[in-house]
Design an enzyme around this catalytic site. Structure first.
Site, mmCIF file in Angstrom:
data_model
loop_
_atom_site.group_PDB
_atom_site.id
_atom_site.type_symbol
_atom_site.label_atom_id
_atom_site.label_comp_id
_atom_site.label_asym_id
_atom_site.label_seq_id
_atom_site.Cartn_x
_atom_site.Cartn_y
_atom_site.Cartn_z
ATOM 1 N N TRP A 148 0.957 -1.269 -0.191
ATOM 2 C CA TRP A 148 0.074 -0.193 -0.033
ATOM 3 C C TRP A 148 0.815 1.252 0.676
ATOM 4 O O TRP A 148 0.489 2.264 -0.966
ATOM 5 C CB TRP A 148 -1.365 -0.046 0.626
ATOM 6 C CG TRP A 148 -2.389 -1.133 0.815
ATOM 7 C CD1 TRP A 148 -2.366 -2.462 1.798
ATOM 8 C CD2 TRP A 148 -3.131 -0.546 0.100
ATOM 9 N NE1 TRP A 148 -3.590 -2.865 0.924
ATOM 10 C CE2 TRP A 148 -4.159 -2.483 0.305
ATOM 11 C CE3 TRP A 148 -3.426 -0.374 -1.152
ATOM 12 C CZ2 TRP A 148 -4.783 -2.239 -0.925
ATOM 13 C CZ3 TRP A 148 -4.015 -0.905 -2.192
ATOM 14 C CH2 TRP A 148 -4.779 -1.426 -1.700
ATOM 15 N N ASP B 161 -1.792 6.873 5.393
ATOM 16 C CA ASP B 161 -2.501 6.042 5.731
ATOM 17 C C ASP B 161 -2.858 4.411 6.751
ATOM 18 O O ASP B 161 -2.598 3.673 6.891
ATOM 19 C CB ASP B 161 -2.265 4.949 4.345
ATOM 20 C CG ASP B 161 -3.270 4.369 3.399
ATOM 21 O OD1 ASP B 161 -4.581 4.351 4.558
ATOM 22 O OD2 ASP B 161 -2.773 3.398 2.278
ATOM 23 N N LYS C 18 -12.636 -1.213 6.279
ATOM 24 C CA LYS C 18 -11.920 -1.946 7.132
ATOM 25 C C LYS C 18 -12.378 -2.206 8.234
ATOM 26 O O LYS C 18 -13.108 -3.269 9.613
ATOM 27 C CB LYS C 18 -9.991 -2.062 7.088
ATOM 28 C CG LYS C 18 -9.561 -2.637 6.065
ATOM 29 C CD LYS C 18 -8.911 -1.726 5.045
ATOM 30 C CE LYS C 18 -8.818 -2.739 3.371
ATOM 31 N NZ LYS C 18 -8.392 -1.927 2.264
HETATM 32 C C1 LIG Z 1 -7.224 -1.257 1.667
HETATM 33 C C2 LIG Z 1 -6.433 -0.831 1.528
HETATM 34 C C3 LIG Z 1 -6.160 0.399 0.700
HETATM 35 C C4 LIG Z 1 -7.116 0.628 -0.795
HETATM 36 O O1 LIG Z 1 -8.221 0.725 -0.505
HETATM 37 P P1 LIG Z 1 -9.582 2.095 -0.943
HETATM 38 O O2 LIG Z 1 -10.567 2.947 -0.339
HETATM 39 O O3 LIG Z 1 -10.086 0.685 -2.076
HETATM 40 O O4 LIG Z 1 -9.021 2.520 -1.649
HETATM 41 C C5 LIG Z 1 -4.987 1.211 0.511
HETATM 42 N N1 LIG Z 1 -4.609 1.614 1.734
HETATM 43 C C6 LIG Z 1 -4.450 -0.291 2.741
HETATM 44 C C7 LIG Z 1 -3.829 0.629 3.786
HETATM 45 C C8 LIG Z 1 -5.142 -0.263 2.826
HETATM 46 O O5 LIG Z 1 -5.831 -1.233 4.037
#
Ligand SMILES: *Cc1c(COP(=O)(O)O)cnc(C)c1O
Length: 360
Positions: free
Chosen positions: A102, A172, A196
């Site tokens: 990511w 993030d 999540k």
């Molecule tokens: C799932 C995830 C993403 C992607 O998220 P989207 O909402 O599908 O764009 C980005 N960063 C992390 C750490 C994730 O777990």
């Protein structure tokens, strides 16, 4: 009705109490004769829901007043693009720590529009470890430093906020937000896709220090500018109303669980018991350096990978779902977010022990 134990990495398990409340409220929400999905986002009733969700999130995370909270769309991936466009100028550098899939993606997207530098890259350890802080090549003049506190695919979590001097930290937190206490004041921006640990897909929470909001570029269309979203109460256009409402129910549920301190203790116990079971076994293994093991995404491999299929099939038969690891790393992954109960983790540990006994 039968509920399984859902170890999906995302979209992920939601609290049953929340689903039941939503189900009960769908046909006739607050005596309106309509569902929350069928009312205007500008109605008094919905605005109250939206404001209460923000207030509850602020209380849960201890978000200071000098931070804006936005409820946006586009997922974390949209923020990968918008953050460099908003928070840096052409010609400036932006710093990225790469610790897995990511953070690598976030950096790649930034490189489309800016000089995004990789300050350190965990590739040498196949992203099972984080490069030592002493070896990071930080630019003290960078517009910001970006990292991914929890790599959802690799199961690598940085447990302490890194010290990068005066450069604003962008994080993030898609998979780790609300899983444990954090000191929001250490960050310039915290963002997370909801699917999540917050609620349904379609919603993205962005928490941004107000001086950074004010600094956002003004040569962008308003839908791409954080300042217009912040000034417009995240209602520049129609927001994902149902996801926002459901996130609000999850925040209430979290408060009833003892808030983030309470849920964090439970998450610590869940992770410790699962890692202890893996470490005590010669059949299961977790590849991540001990200091960086994730509390919420636990990858593990079997000593005999030809048994992966049997493991997954028998786990499913036992009501333990979505344990297959990400296609890029293989093996298994148990995602044990807030809504995964200790009972679910115990059921997984018991199943693993029984599988080892009968197959090792
Ligand atoms: C799932 C995830 C993403 C992607 O998220 P989207 O909402 O599908 O764009 C980005 N960063 C992390 C750490 C994730 O777990």
């Amino acid at each position: 009705m039968s509920r399984v134990f859902n170890f999906s990495a995302g979209p992920a398990v939601l609290p049953l109490e929340v689903l039941e409340q939503a189900r009960a409220e769908i046909p006739d929400w607050q005596g309106s004769g309509m569902s929350v999905m069928e009312v205007s986002h500008r109605s008094k009733a919905f605005i109250a829901v939206a404001e209460e969700a923000e207030a509850d999130l602020r209380e849960l995370m201890g978000i200071p007043d000098d931070y804006a909270v936005m409820f946006l769309q586009g997922g974390a991936t949209m923020q990968f693009a918008l953050l460099p466009m908003n928070l840096s100028q052409p010609g400036e550098t932006v710093d990225y720590l790469v610790t897995g899939s990511w953070s690598k993606k976030a950096c790649k997207e930034a490189q489309v529009v800016r000089n995004a530098r990789v300050v350190a890259d965990g590739a040498e350890s196949s992203y099972t470890d984080v490069p030592a802080r002493d070896n990071w090549q930080l630019d003290p003049d960078a517009a910001y430093f970006h990292y991914t506190p929890n790599e959802t695919i690799g199961g690598v979590e940085i447990h302490d906020v890194p010290d990068v001097g005066d450069v604003p930290i962008l994080a993030d937190m898609s998979s780790t937000i609300l899983s444990r206490p954090v000191d929001v004041s250490r960050f310039g921006v915290i963002y997370a896709g909801a699917q999540k640990n917050i609620g349904p897909a379609g919603l993205t929470v962005v928490i941004m220090r107000r001086d950074l909001v004010e600094r956002t570029a003004d040569d962008l269309p308003s839908i791409m500018r954080y300042k217009s979203h912040a000034d417009g109460g995240s209602m520049l256009n129609t927001p994902p109303t149902f996801s926002w409402y459901l996130a609000g129910l999850v925040f209430k549920w979290l408060k009833a669980q003892g808030g983030i301190a309470g849920i964090g203790e439970r998450n610590r116990r869940k992770a410790e018991s699962l890692y202890a079971a893996i470490d005590a076994s010669d059949f299961f293994a977790n590849p991540v350096a001990r200091d960086y093991r994730s509390w919420v995404n636990v990858p593990f491999t079997l000593a005999k990978p030809d048994l992966d299929g049997a493991f997954l099939a028998q786990a499913e038969a036992a009501g333990l779902m979505n344990l297959k690891g990400h296609r890029s790393v293989g093996g298994m992954r148990a995602s044990i977010y807030n809504a995964m109960s200790e009972e679910g983790v115990r059921a997984l540990i018991d199943f693993m022990a029984e599988f080892e006994r009968t197959h090792a």
